[in-house]
Design an enzyme around this catalytic site. Structure first.
Site, mmCIF file in Angstrom:
data_model
loop_
_atom_site.group_PDB
_atom_site.id
_atom_site.type_symbol
_atom_site.label_atom_id
_atom_site.label_comp_id
_atom_site.label_asym_id
_atom_site.label_seq_id
_atom_site.Cartn_x
_atom_site.Cartn_y
_atom_site.Cartn_z
ATOM 1 N N ALA A 71 -9.087 4.183 -1.966
ATOM 2 C CA ALA A 71 -8.271 5.166 -1.251
ATOM 3 C C ALA A 71 -7.068 4.420 -0.709
ATOM 4 C CB ALA A 71 -9.077 5.795 -0.117
ATOM 5 N N SER A 72 -5.883 4.823 -1.134
ATOM 6 C CA SER A 72 -4.677 4.087 -0.773
ATOM 7 C C SER A 72 -4.385 4.180 0.715
ATOM 8 C CB SER A 72 -3.482 4.636 -1.558
ATOM 9 O OG SER A 72 -3.681 4.492 -2.941
ATOM 10 N N VAL A 73 -3.532 3.270 1.193
ATOM 11 C CA VAL A 73 -3.103 3.270 2.595
ATOM 12 C C VAL A 73 -2.419 4.603 2.895
ATOM 13 C CG1 VAL A 73 -1.649 2.120 4.287
ATOM 14 C CG2 VAL A 73 -2.785 0.775 2.509
#
Length: 400
Positions: A71-73
């Site tokens: 899950a990206s920043v």
């Protein structure tokens, strides 16, 4: 005792924090305040789900340093969605399904009349995204197990395409899937650095509308970027493109000599970014790539300390190299650090001066970014200003 914060409290607090540093469009801000990130991260503590950081959901089976999927920043997610400029009713393709959180945000932005297709090469990741989207009420999002380099032509053309994985080249298959006037946002890597680039299609040319520094898990199937160790234990290496000649033996030998330092006239503040030096250099110089120095090499003082040991721009030329350094000089309390070059090898002085030239050019317009245009590799090279970088499937032209 204070009241335990709810999901809504934490989500709004995170978006408020992001807005301090990142400019979000109103629609993206609304979507990020609406979609529950924790719903896509089962087993993660609620407060951890709303920290501005990436969360791995599947480790790399090859044992690499980067996860296979994550899950990206959130701040990067918001930045890229703002670059994408989704309109209600848009047909959207997302490459890299991740947790499904991005697809949910895209579904919110596209509205009831829009359509989102999200693809991922890994069956477990695609299943996770499908399951989480169903549970969160986004059953209308189309999730497919598919190689991202192929795309999803059956649902094309798309008004918007978003890559949530790092790309080294623009796949030829994508050209037939993005509609004319459509927008593509992707983390694009060239000369060792990655930028999230927003591109609008004008016929056979993609033209940039802006770019931001970022970092992403690389897509599976592209191997044009190489890593070459300069010493036996691999604690000093360069990350370079396949068209850049790197003589590991000659460069490794030059590091056994005494290095020199040459300082520029450019100073920076403690929190001021200088990544633009790297970007500026890529627009004129095919010798620039990335230096990576591990802690053991620093501890042994095998070379003068780079500006950022894990990722600093470096110029390489046969048996010599020069890379960016930062040194503190207390004469200016507002900008106490000076940028410069450390160099090794027979041509150290020349390369150091070349790098100083890039630093000084950046210093004249520190926030400037180049215009990037991309054409298919099979198209003819058009005459005009700018610096061309050729890749197997596309051709990049950078112009300041």
């Amino acid at each position: 005792m204070g009241q335990t914060p709810t999901s809504d409290d934490l989500r709004n607090r995170l978006v408020d924090e992001i807005l301090q540093d990142v400019r979000l469009t109103a629609d993206v801000e609304r979507a990020m305040r609406t979609v529950h990130r924790e719903a896509f991260l089962p087993g993660i503590d609620l407060e951890e789900a709303y920290v501005d950081q990436a969360v791995s959901i599947k480790d790399n089976p090859l044992g690499g340093p980067l996860p296979l999927s994550c899950a990206s920043v959130p701040s990067v997610v918001g930045m890229m969605l703002s670059q994408l400029e989704v309109q209600p009713g848009d047909d959207i393709l997302e490459i890299g399904a991740g947790t499904g959180y991005n697809a949910a945000l895209l579904a919110e932005l596209a509205g009831d009349n829009g359509h989102v297709t999200s693809i991922d090469i890994d069956s477990d990741v695609a299943l996770h995204a499908r399951t989480m989207l169903d549970r969160a009420g986004y059953r209308h999002v189309h999730v497919m197990e598919r190689d991202g380099l192929i795309g999803a032509p059956e649902n094309a053309p798309y008004d918007r395409m978003l890559a949530a994985v790092g790309l080294w080249d623009v796949p030829a298959a994508w050209w037939g899937q993005l509609g004319n006037g459509g927008r593509l946002v992707l983390p694009l890597r060239w000369r060792g650095q990655t930028r999230s680039v927003a591109l609008t299609r004008h016929g056979d040319t993609l033209v940039s509308e802006g770019m931001e520094l970022c970092g992403f898990v690389p897509i599976i199937g592209q191997d044009g970027e190489k890593t070459t160790a300069l010493n036996i234990d691999g604690t000093i290496s360069v990350i370079h493109d396949e068209d850049q000649a790197v003589d590991a033996g000659a460069l490794g030998n030059c590091l056994t000599t005494t290095g020199i330092e040459v300082m520029s006239g450019q100073r920076i503040g403690g929190e001021e970014s200088f990544d633009g030096v790297w970007l500026r250099a890529t627009a004129t110089d095919d010798r620039v790539c990335r230096l990576q120095v591990m802690p053991d090499a620093l501890a042994q003082e095998l070379l003068l300390r780079p500006a950022i040991p894990g990722r600093s721009p470096i110029l390489i030329d046969r048996d010599s190299l020069a890379y960016l350094v930062v040194r503190r000089e207390g004469v200016d309390p507002q900008r106490p650090h000076r940028l410069g070059a450390a160099a090794y090898g027979p041509h150290a002085g020349e390369l150091a001066q070349d790098l100083i030239g890039h630093i000084e050019a950046w210093g004249t317009a520190r926030t400037a970014v180049p215009r990037l245009s991309i054409t298919p590799a099979k198209s003819a090279v058009a005459a005009g200003p700018g610096h061309v970088i050729s890749k197997p499937e596309s051709r990049l032209r950078l112009t300041y």
